[in-house]
Write an enzyme that holds these catalytic residues in place. Structure first.
Site, PDB file in Angstrom:
ATOM      1  N   LYS A   1       5.560   0.414   7.917  1.00  0.00           N
ATOM      2  CA  LYS A   1       5.234   1.660   7.223  1.00  0.00           C
ATOM      3  C   LYS A   1       6.454   2.569   7.206  1.00  0.00           C
ATOM      4  O   LYS A   1       6.961   2.975   8.259  1.00  0.00           O
ATOM      5  CB  LYS A   1       4.066   2.367   7.904  1.00  0.00           C
ATOM      6  CG  LYS A   1       3.684   3.683   7.235  1.00  0.00           C
ATOM      7  CD  LYS A   1       2.486   4.320   7.930  1.00  0.00           C
ATOM      8  CE  LYS A   1       2.137   5.643   7.283  1.00  0.00           C
ATOM      9  NZ  LYS A   1       0.989   6.295   7.941  1.00  0.00           N
TER      10      LYS A   1
ATOM     11  N   GLY B   1      -0.355   9.262   0.910  1.00  0.00           N
ATOM     12  CA  GLY B   1       0.307  10.552   0.930  1.00  0.00           C
ATOM     13  C   GLY B   1       1.433  10.646   1.934  1.00  0.00           C
ATOM     14  O   GLY B   1       2.378  11.421   1.749  1.00  0.00           O
ATOM     15  N   MET B   2       1.382   9.863   3.013  1.00  0.00           N
ATOM     16  CA  MET B   2       2.381   9.999   4.067  1.00  0.00           C
ATOM     17  C   MET B   2       3.401   8.887   4.076  1.00  0.00           C
ATOM     18  O   MET B   2       4.422   8.990   4.747  1.00  0.00           O
ATOM     19  CB  MET B   2       1.685  10.073   5.432  1.00  0.00           C
ATOM     20  CG  MET B   2       0.796  11.287   5.590  1.00  0.00           C
ATOM     21  SD  MET B   2       0.107  11.432   7.241  1.00  0.00           S
ATOM     22  CE  MET B   2       1.590  11.817   8.168  1.00  0.00           C
TER      23      MET B   2
ATOM     24  N   VAL C   1       3.494   1.201   2.768  1.00  0.00           N
ATOM     25  CA  VAL C   1       3.390   0.078   3.698  1.00  0.00           C
ATOM     26  C   VAL C   1       3.902  -1.179   3.001  1.00  0.00           C
ATOM     27  O   VAL C   1       3.501  -1.493   1.875  1.00  0.00           O
ATOM     28  CB  VAL C   1       1.945  -0.122   4.181  1.00  0.00           C
ATOM     29  CG1 VAL C   1       1.877  -1.297   5.166  1.00  0.00           C
ATOM     30  CG2 VAL C   1       1.426   1.146   4.853  1.00  0.00           C
TER      31      VAL C   1
ATOM     32  N   ASP D   1      -8.081  10.802  10.833  1.00  0.00           N
ATOM     33  CA  ASP D   1      -8.025  10.454   9.415  1.00  0.00           C
ATOM     34  C   ASP D   1      -8.823   9.181   9.139  1.00  0.00           C
ATOM     35  O   ASP D   1      -8.373   8.285   8.423  1.00  0.00           O
ATOM     36  CB  ASP D   1      -6.581  10.283   8.954  1.00  0.00           C
ATOM     37  CG  ASP D   1      -6.443  10.389   7.431  1.00  0.00           C
ATOM     38  OD1 ASP D   1      -7.326  10.994   6.789  1.00  0.00           O
ATOM     39  OD2 ASP D   1      -5.455   9.860   6.880  1.00  0.00           O
TER      40      ASP D   1
ATOM     41  N   GLY E   1       0.823  -1.210   0.000  1.00  0.00           N
ATOM     42  CA  GLY E   1       0.000   0.000   0.000  1.00  0.00           C
ATOM     43  C   GLY E   1       0.850   1.250   0.000  1.00  0.00           C
ATOM     44  O   GLY E   1       1.995   1.236   0.459  1.00  0.00           O
TER      45      GLY E   1
END
Length: 503
Positions: A42, A23-24, A27, A141, A20
């Site tokens: 991550k 934006g940050m 993973v 979020d 995955g």
């Protein structure tokens, strides 16, 4: 998914598959060489345009994600095992590996899910939020992409990367807005301090997308989306079935008008318990009396039972103030689900208690005896004005909007509507209940009733919202129209309901 063998991180975690990216960060599935298990790792991105101070803040957010999530022990929250730095000095969070897809991926593939399935997923999400909030952690979020759907109906909420723990710094510059804008609660858009009810708004937006196929206020740009979150009325729910009242309540503009996590959980359980017989019938939030332009006046404007008006003045933002706050403070960053960002600037303060703008094609009426004001479509005329209600009729004479009051209110809006329903059945040979649900409206007990009934020459459809507290004053908003024209006139109900103000 991309199979792509990666390096060894912290001399322990071998990256094996990228699963995955957002934006940050990215993973990875990884192998823990010490404990011989699979984990999810991550690694955050280090955007080149950020200054050293901004990168430092970003890294600290990542480390805080580990601390925040580690405070929560719950089967619906991803387990954090470790936080380490890679060879480049970038922090990495090591979490339990949950073989899964995300709700976001599922919706991208299938479009929507049935209301009962959405409610089941929502139950896992709200359980996770209750555990997080009890630990003093706000997620900030909540969105479909952060909801993992694992084997055996497992629901796990992940990515606490922008979470806030009680008593810690927000780690943002003044006015900076971090999160996915389509799921950002109105108070956050307006620059207010978020709270647990902000996460619940995001839950409501997620449930809305699950049953309707897109977020409730999606627009072409981040600024337009933020503005819509803060100001625009909720688009009608057409496929939510029994979930509609809860979704509408969760997406209330004011935090104190939303149900609590406990109330949300109860409502979701009741939806899950229902048989999915109604499937994907068009549905919305507020409910419904039975008889509008009918032959018998005993049901046309039924008396209500419910509760009293709000004791304190509701804070309402003017459109201009919201727009300025959205464009707000220098460097405000809006994160889209794909990780892209847009910038705006400058902080503005909201104007005090300005009512929402009157919709185009409407005019504001004030009924002093009732203590209310509300928008009415141009060309509609008042009729049957009494001490406890007033009816406005469209030019055809077949459509009505009624505002009623009950003073003092009875013990329960739902019980009262059931009494009216019993009377309705006596007055109409053909009556069909579409829904009669308990909900909340503006922080007060409420009921929604929707039905159809046969008049002399045509079938009518009606929707009624009653809200208020026992012993206080109940207010009711009721619309009825020919069933064949329902889609045309149903939006009138939403505009009048949203514009209703008590004095």
């Amino acid at each position: 998914m991309v199979s792509d063998k990666g390096p060894l991180v912290a001399d322990r975690y071998r990256l094996t598959e990228r699963i995955g990216s957002g934006g940050m960060g990215t993973v990875w599935r990884a192998e823990d060489h010490v404990l011989g298990r699979q984990v999810a790792l991550k690694r955050i991105h280090a955007p080149h345009h950020l200054s050293d101070d901004e990168l430092s803040t970003l890294y600290e957010r990542t480390r805080r994600e580990a601390r925040s999530a580690a405070r929560i022990t719950h089967p619906n929250v991803v387990v954090v095992h470790d936080v380490v730095d890679d060879d480049e000095g970038l922090p990495c969070i090591v979490m339990e590996y949950v073989p899964s897809t995300t709700l976001g991926a599922l919706l991208k593939e299938r479009g929507t899910v049935l209301p009962q399935e959405a409610a089941r997923i929502g139950l896992g999400m709200v359980a996770a939020l209750r555990a997080a909030h009890a630990a003093g952690v706000l997620h900030r979020d909540v969105k479909p992409g952060n909801v993992l759907l694992g084997a055996d109906d497992q629901i796990v909420l992940t990515d606490f990367g922008i979470a806030v723990t009680s008593g810690t710094s927000t780690l943002t510059r003044t006015g900076e807005m971090i999160g996915s804008i389509e799921y950002m609660a109105p108070e956050r858009v307006r620059g207010r301090k978020p709270g647990p009810f902000s996460d619940l708004w995001a839950l409501g937006a997620t449930l809305y997308q699950a049953v309707e196929g897109q977020p409730p206020f999606r627009r072409d740009t981040a600024i337009e989306t933020a503005y819509a979150n803060a100001v625009d009325p909720l688009p009608p729910l057409r496929h939510a079935g029994p979930l509609a009242p809860l979704i509408e309540a969760l997406l209330a503009k004011e935090p104190d008008e939303r149900p609590s996590a406990e109330e949300t959980e109860r409502e979701l359980k009741s939806v899950v318990a229902e048989e999915p017989t109604r499937g994907r019938a068009p549905r919305q939030d507020v409910p419904v009396p039975a008889a509008a332009p009918p032959p018998s006046g005993t049901v046309a404007t039924p008396e209500r039972t419910g509760g009293g008006p709000r004791k304190r003045r509701r804070v309402v933002w003017s459109a201009a103030a919201v727009a300025l706050t959205i464009l707000a403070v220098a460097g405000a960053t809006y994160m889209w689900p794909d990780g892209g960002g847009q910038r705006g600037g400058g902080e503005a303060k909201p104007s005090a208690s300005a009512p929402p703008p009157v919709p185009r094609g409407y005019h504001l009426v004030e009924e002093k005896k009732l203590g209310v004001s509300f928008p009415v479509p141009n060309g509609w005329k008042p009729r049957d004005r009494t001490g406890d209600g007033v009816k406005y009729i469209d030019p055809s004479g077949l459509v009505e909007i009624t505002i009623g009051t009950v003073d003092p209110a009875g013990p329960s809006p739902v019980a009262h509507f059931r009494d009216i329903e019993a009377n309705t059945k006596k007055n109409y040979d053909v009556y069909r209940r579409l829904r009669l649900d308990r909900t909340t409206f503006r922080g007060q007990p409420a009921a929604i009733w929707e039905c159809t009934f046969d008049g002399r020459v045509r079938t009518f459809r009606a929707i009624d919202l009653g809200f208020g507290r026992e012993g206080g004053k109940e207010y009711d908003v009721y619309l009825s129209a020919p069933d064949e024209q329902w889609d045309t006139y149903r939006p009138v109900f939403d505009k009048v309901k949203e514009g209703l103000r008590t004095h």
